[in-house]
Write a protein that holds these residues in place. Sequence first.
Motif, mmCIF file in Angstrom:
data_model
loop_
_atom_site.group_PDB
_atom_site.id
_atom_site.type_symbol
_atom_site.label_atom_id
_atom_site.label_comp_id
_atom_site.label_asym_id
_atom_site.label_seq_id
_atom_site.Cartn_x
_atom_site.Cartn_y
_atom_site.Cartn_z
ATOM 1 N N ILE A 114 9.519 -1.331 -13.379
ATOM 2 C CA ILE A 114 8.650 -1.922 -12.368
ATOM 3 C C ILE A 114 7.861 -3.073 -12.986
ATOM 4 C CG2 ILE A 114 6.694 -1.461 -10.846
ATOM 5 C CD1 ILE A 114 7.668 1.442 -10.705
ATOM 6 N N ASN A 115 7.796 -4.162 -12.268
ATOM 7 C CA ASN A 115 7.018 -5.311 -12.708
ATOM 8 C C ASN A 115 5.573 -5.129 -12.211
ATOM 9 O OD1 ASN A 115 5.875 -7.761 -13.305
ATOM 10 N ND2 ASN A 115 7.580 -8.978 -12.497
ATOM 11 N N TRP A 116 4.732 -4.473 -13.023
ATOM 12 C CA TRP A 116 3.362 -4.151 -12.626
ATOM 13 C C TRP A 116 2.510 -5.387 -12.416
ATOM 14 C CZ3 TRP A 116 2.555 0.280 -10.574
ATOM 15 C CH2 TRP A 116 3.309 1.385 -10.970
ATOM 16 N N GLU A 117 2.761 -6.451 -13.166
ATOM 17 C CA GLU A 117 1.993 -7.690 -12.987
ATOM 18 C C GLU A 117 2.259 -8.302 -11.620
ATOM 19 O OE1 GLU A 117 -0.441 -8.980 -14.845
ATOM 20 O OE2 GLU A 117 -0.227 -7.218 -16.119
ATOM 21 N N LYS A 118 3.513 -8.268 -11.192
ATOM 22 C CA LYS A 118 3.852 -8.795 -9.867
ATOM 23 C C LYS A 118 3.149 -7.988 -8.776
ATOM 24 C CE LYS A 118 7.596 -7.795 -7.469
ATOM 25 N NZ LYS A 118 8.980 -7.667 -7.000
ATOM 26 N N TRP A 119 3.204 -6.652 -8.896
ATOM 27 C CA TRP A 119 2.589 -5.810 -7.869
ATOM 28 C C TRP A 119 1.068 -5.918 -7.916
ATOM 29 C CZ3 TRP A 119 5.106 -4.715 -3.824
ATOM 30 C CH2 TRP A 119 6.483 -4.585 -3.881
ATOM 31 N N GLY A 120 0.494 -6.125 -9.096
ATOM 32 C CA GLY A 120 -0.945 -6.368 -9.189
ATOM 33 C C GLY A 120 -1.329 -7.664 -8.508
ATOM 34 N N TRP A 121 -0.509 -8.684 -8.666
ATOM 35 C CA TRP A 121 -0.749 -9.982 -8.034
ATOM 36 C C TRP A 121 -0.678 -9.845 -6.511
ATOM 37 C CZ3 TRP A 121 1.908 -13.349 -4.878
ATOM 38 C CH2 TRP A 121 1.435 -14.663 -4.824
ATOM 39 N N ILE A 122 0.361 -9.146 -6.029
ATOM 40 C CA ILE A 122 0.514 -8.942 -4.589
ATOM 41 C C ILE A 122 -0.659 -8.124 -4.043
ATOM 42 C CG2 ILE A 122 1.927 -7.760 -2.837
ATOM 43 C CD1 ILE A 122 4.389 -8.618 -4.516
ATOM 44 N N TYR A 123 -1.076 -7.081 -4.781
ATOM 45 C CA TYR A 123 -2.204 -6.256 -4.341
ATOM 46 C C TYR A 123 -3.467 -7.092 -4.191
ATOM 47 C CZ TYR A 123 -5.994 -2.978 -4.186
ATOM 48 O OH TYR A 123 -7.133 -2.327 -3.798
ATOM 49 N N MET A 124 -3.717 -7.992 -5.146
ATOM 50 C CA MET A 124 -4.933 -8.812 -5.086
ATOM 51 C C MET A 124 -4.943 -9.667 -3.823
ATOM 52 S SD MET A 124 -6.858 -8.011 -7.565
ATOM 53 C CE MET A 124 -7.992 -9.261 -8.068
ATOM 54 N N ARG A 125 -3.823 -10.222 -3.458
ATOM 55 C CA ARG A 125 -3.762 -11.070 -2.255
ATOM 56 C C ARG A 125 -3.908 -10.239 -0.996
ATOM 57 N NH1 ARG A 125 -3.715 -12.966 -6.962
ATOM 58 N NH2 ARG A 125 -3.707 -15.214 -7.067
ATOM 59 N N ALA A 126 -3.170 -9.150 -0.892
ATOM 60 C CA ALA A 126 -3.216 -8.304 0.306
ATOM 61 C C ALA A 126 -4.586 -7.644 0.464
ATOM 62 C CB ALA A 126 -2.119 -7.254 0.249
ATOM 63 N N SER A 127 -5.120 -7.085 -0.619
ATOM 64 C CA SER A 127 -6.419 -6.418 -0.513
ATOM 65 C C SER A 127 -7.524 -7.432 -0.238
ATOM 66 C CB SER A 127 -6.730 -5.626 -1.784
ATOM 67 O OG SER A 127 -6.935 -6.478 -2.892
ATOM 68 N N GLY A 128 -7.376 -8.650 -0.748
ATOM 69 C CA GLY A 128 -8.377 -9.683 -0.473
ATOM 70 C C GLY A 128 -8.470 -10.000 1.008
ATOM 71 N N VAL A 129 -7.335 -10.087 1.676
ATOM 72 C CA VAL A 129 -7.325 -10.368 3.117
ATOM 73 C C VAL A 129 -7.945 -9.210 3.888
ATOM 74 C CG1 VAL A 129 -5.816 -10.718 5.118
ATOM 75 C CG2 VAL A 129 -5.360 -11.940 2.980
ATOM 76 N N VAL A 130 -7.544 -7.973 3.555
ATOM 77 C CA VAL A 130 -8.088 -6.798 4.246
ATOM 78 C C VAL A 130 -9.585 -6.667 3.958
ATOM 79 C CG1 VAL A 130 -7.945 -4.284 4.468
ATOM 80 C CG2 VAL A 130 -5.866 -5.637 4.234
ATOM 81 N N LEU A 131 -9.999 -6.942 2.718
ATOM 82 C CA LEU A 131 -11.422 -6.859 2.360
ATOM 83 C C LEU A 131 -12.254 -7.856 3.140
ATOM 84 C CD1 LEU A 131 -11.323 -6.221 -1.477
ATOM 85 C CD2 LEU A 131 -12.432 -4.787 0.242
ATOM 86 N N LEU A 132 -11.721 -9.039 3.416
ATOM 87 C CA LEU A 132 -12.469 -10.009 4.226
ATOM 88 C C LEU A 132 -12.820 -9.421 5.588
ATOM 89 C CD1 LEU A 132 -10.726 -13.408 3.456
ATOM 90 C CD2 LEU A 132 -13.106 -12.786 3.006
ATOM 91 N N VAL A 133 -11.852 -8.782 6.224
ATOM 92 C CA VAL A 133 -12.089 -8.159 7.532
ATOM 93 C C VAL A 133 -13.100 -7.019 7.395
ATOM 94 C CG1 VAL A 133 -11.014 -6.848 9.407
ATOM 95 C CG2 VAL A 133 -9.821 -8.812 8.397
ATOM 96 N N LEU A 134 -12.899 -6.144 6.407
ATOM 97 C CA LEU A 134 -13.786 -4.991 6.233
ATOM 98 C C LEU A 134 -15.219 -5.425 5.905
ATOM 99 C CD1 LEU A 134 -11.466 -2.615 4.183
ATOM 100 C CD2 LEU A 134 -12.126 -2.377 6.572
ATOM 101 N N ILE A 135 -15.370 -6.382 5.014
ATOM 102 C CA ILE A 135 -16.713 -6.813 4.598
ATOM 103 C C ILE A 135 -17.446 -7.504 5.737
ATOM 104 C CG2 ILE A 135 -17.941 -8.439 3.098
ATOM 105 C CD1 ILE A 135 -15.815 -7.730 0.943
ATOM 106 N N PHE A 136 -16.772 -8.445 6.422
ATOM 107 C CA PHE A 136 -17.463 -9.137 7.505
ATOM 108 C C PHE A 136 -17.729 -8.218 8.687
ATOM 109 C CE2 PHE A 136 -16.103 -13.025 5.251
ATOM 110 C CZ PHE A 136 -17.365 -13.589 5.118
ATOM 111 N N GLY A 137 -16.853 -7.236 8.936
ATOM 112 C CA GLY A 137 -17.141 -6.229 9.964
ATOM 113 C C GLY A 137 -18.348 -5.393 9.586
ATOM 114 N N HIS A 138 -18.420 -4.994 8.317
ATOM 115 C CA HIS A 138 -19.551 -4.218 7.810
ATOM 116 C C HIS A 138 -20.854 -5.021 7.945
ATOM 117 C CE1 HIS A 138 -21.658 -1.482 5.026
ATOM 118 N NE2 HIS A 138 -22.141 -2.575 4.460
ATOM 119 N N LEU A 139 -20.827 -6.270 7.520
ATOM 120 C CA LEU A 139 -22.027 -7.112 7.610
ATOM 121 C C LEU A 139 -22.440 -7.347 9.056
ATOM 122 C CD1 LEU A 139 -21.302 -9.724 4.805
ATOM 123 C CD2 LEU A 139 -22.986 -7.875 4.763
#
Length: 149
Positions: A18-43
């Motif tokens: 498994i290419n863990w660096e690739k999946w870490g990179w993908i996770y950062m992008r996907a979680s960043g988008v979801v976090l934007l929604v969660l954080i601004f909804g929370h605020l």
Amino acid sequence: MTTIDPPRFESGRPRRGINWEKWGWIYMRASGVVLLVLIFGHLFVNLVAGEGVKAIDFAFVAGKLADPFWVVWDTLLLWLALIHGANGMRTIVNDYATNPTVRRILLGAIFASTAVLLILGTLVIYTFDPCPVVPADQLDMLPSFCPAQ
């Protein structure tokens, strides 16, 4: 002339597993988008809707955590933000810690602190009791939805 191996090769051989660096990179992008929604909804819910910041007290938090929707929302926010931050710190350590022993210690500290915070944060969210047992002279401190004891 120096040649650079293609990204899927390591020391002239194809890389396996498994290419863990690739999946870490993908996770950062996907979680960043979801976090934007969660954080601004929370605020928005905590600071804009209703009476604003002056309404945030124990009863407000207890009311939110009594609703399964907000329990899931806060759990997602906690897990995604902590893992996102830990993955970013892991990347920084991998980039700048050149001594293998120091790198291992720092990565272990990041992993341990993330695990402890995830466990404690999740316990707080799921074991929070909005109606704790209090002495009779402090009943006025309970939220309005708690039955009199």
